[in-house]
Write an enzyme that holds these catalytic residues in place. Sequence first.
Site, short mmCIF file in Angstrom:
data_model
loop_
_atom_site.label_atom_id
_atom_site.label_comp_id
_atom_site.label_asym_id
_atom_site.label_seq_id
_atom_site.Cartn_x
_atom_site.Cartn_y
_atom_site.Cartn_z
N PRO A 97 7.45 -17.06 -8.33
CA PRO A 97 6.72 -17.55 -9.97
C PRO A 97 6.95 -18.66 -9.77
O PRO A 97 5.91 -19.52 -10.93
CB PRO A 97 8.19 -16.21 -10.50
CG PRO A 97 9.38 -15.80 -9.97
CD PRO A 97 8.75 -16.41 -8.34
N GLU A 124 18.23 -12.08 -5.75
CA GLU A 124 17.80 -13.66 -7.21
C GLU A 124 17.24 -14.24 -6.25
O GLU A 124 16.89 -15.26 -7.05
CB GLU A 124 19.80 -13.54 -7.38
CG GLU A 124 19.64 -14.37 -8.61
CD GLU A 124 18.45 -13.94 -9.92
OE1 GLU A 124 18.81 -14.07 -10.88
OE2 GLU A 124 19.29 -12.00 -9.26
N ARG A 162 -10.52 -9.48 3.52
CA ARG A 162 -11.84 -8.49 3.21
C ARG A 162 -13.26 -9.82 2.69
O ARG A 162 -14.10 -9.43 2.57
CB ARG A 162 -11.73 -8.41 1.51
CG ARG A 162 -11.51 -9.15 0.37
CD ARG A 162 -10.92 -8.10 -0.71
NE ARG A 162 -12.20 -7.36 -1.12
CZ ARG A 162 -13.25 -7.44 -1.66
NH1 ARG A 162 -13.46 -8.57 -1.79
NH2 ARG A 162 -13.92 -6.46 -2.09
N ASP A 177 -18.20 -9.79 -5.91
CA ASP A 177 -17.83 -9.91 -6.26
C ASP A 177 -16.46 -10.89 -7.95
O ASP A 177 -17.30 -11.91 -8.07
CB ASP A 177 -15.75 -10.22 -5.73
CG ASP A 177 -16.02 -9.79 -4.13
OD1 ASP A 177 -15.69 -8.25 -4.62
OD2 ASP A 177 -15.01 -9.42 -3.05
#
Length: 269
Positions: A97, A124, A162, A177
């Site tokens: 994060p 954690e 991709r 895209d």
Amino acid sequence: MRFDLITLFPEMFAAVRDQGVSGRAHARGIWSLETWNPRDFTTDVHRTVDDRPYGGGPGMVMLAEPLALAVEAARAARLQAGVDAPDAPAPVVLLSPAGRTHDQARAQRWAERTGAILICGRYEGIDQRFIDHYVDEEVSLGDFVLSGGELGAMVLVDSVVRLLPGVLHDAESAVQDSFNPALSGLLDSPHYTRPEVWRGDAVPEPLLSGHHARIAVWRRDQSLSLTAARRPDLIHRARTAGDLDARDERALNQINRSTAKPDAGQGSG
């Protein structure tokens, strides 16, 4: 291209390795995937990979040593396979994060690499000393937390694979895209297929015209309209980067006028 995944759950990666577009590309040898389980690099009978955090607190923290040994094994295997040069090892990337948010532009840059070693954390967190010594880059998918890095790693891998040459049947698919620089980083326009009329709802007439320039204008206007309604931040970004021309700005002005609400304060009293 080769991805090496340091993970406690290697079986999860069968989804991206064996299924769909990425699975077909893997079977054709366009890219490869190897997994390394930190438990295989432990020395105790319980194959311990975590312990309580110093300073107290909830949860457990992944041990540095099994992760370090797994990374070193992956590096050696990549070198032996000729994927990396001795003076240019693959980057070690932690799904976290705290990392920079992954986006289409970053996926495109990744597609020009030889791959990476991805660390999938659990519990954690990971002992910071391992991060300090081994991790070159931290990557996030957004402002939310998952139970582990595996799902994030699969998303990252798929977004990159991709874009590799020969993966998609039509190379133009990737160009169209959403977020692609070819679309000024905007959202893609809506798509339609047969039948021409479905439950009374017809395909927009410009798409049936066969006039390529007219179709291109319609798609651009739809892209601008959709992006302005749902992701105005992307409009601002494209404008700041100089990716919107005078015609785009005229189209946006028309979109703004057509969606503006009438002044509710006016009326007869």
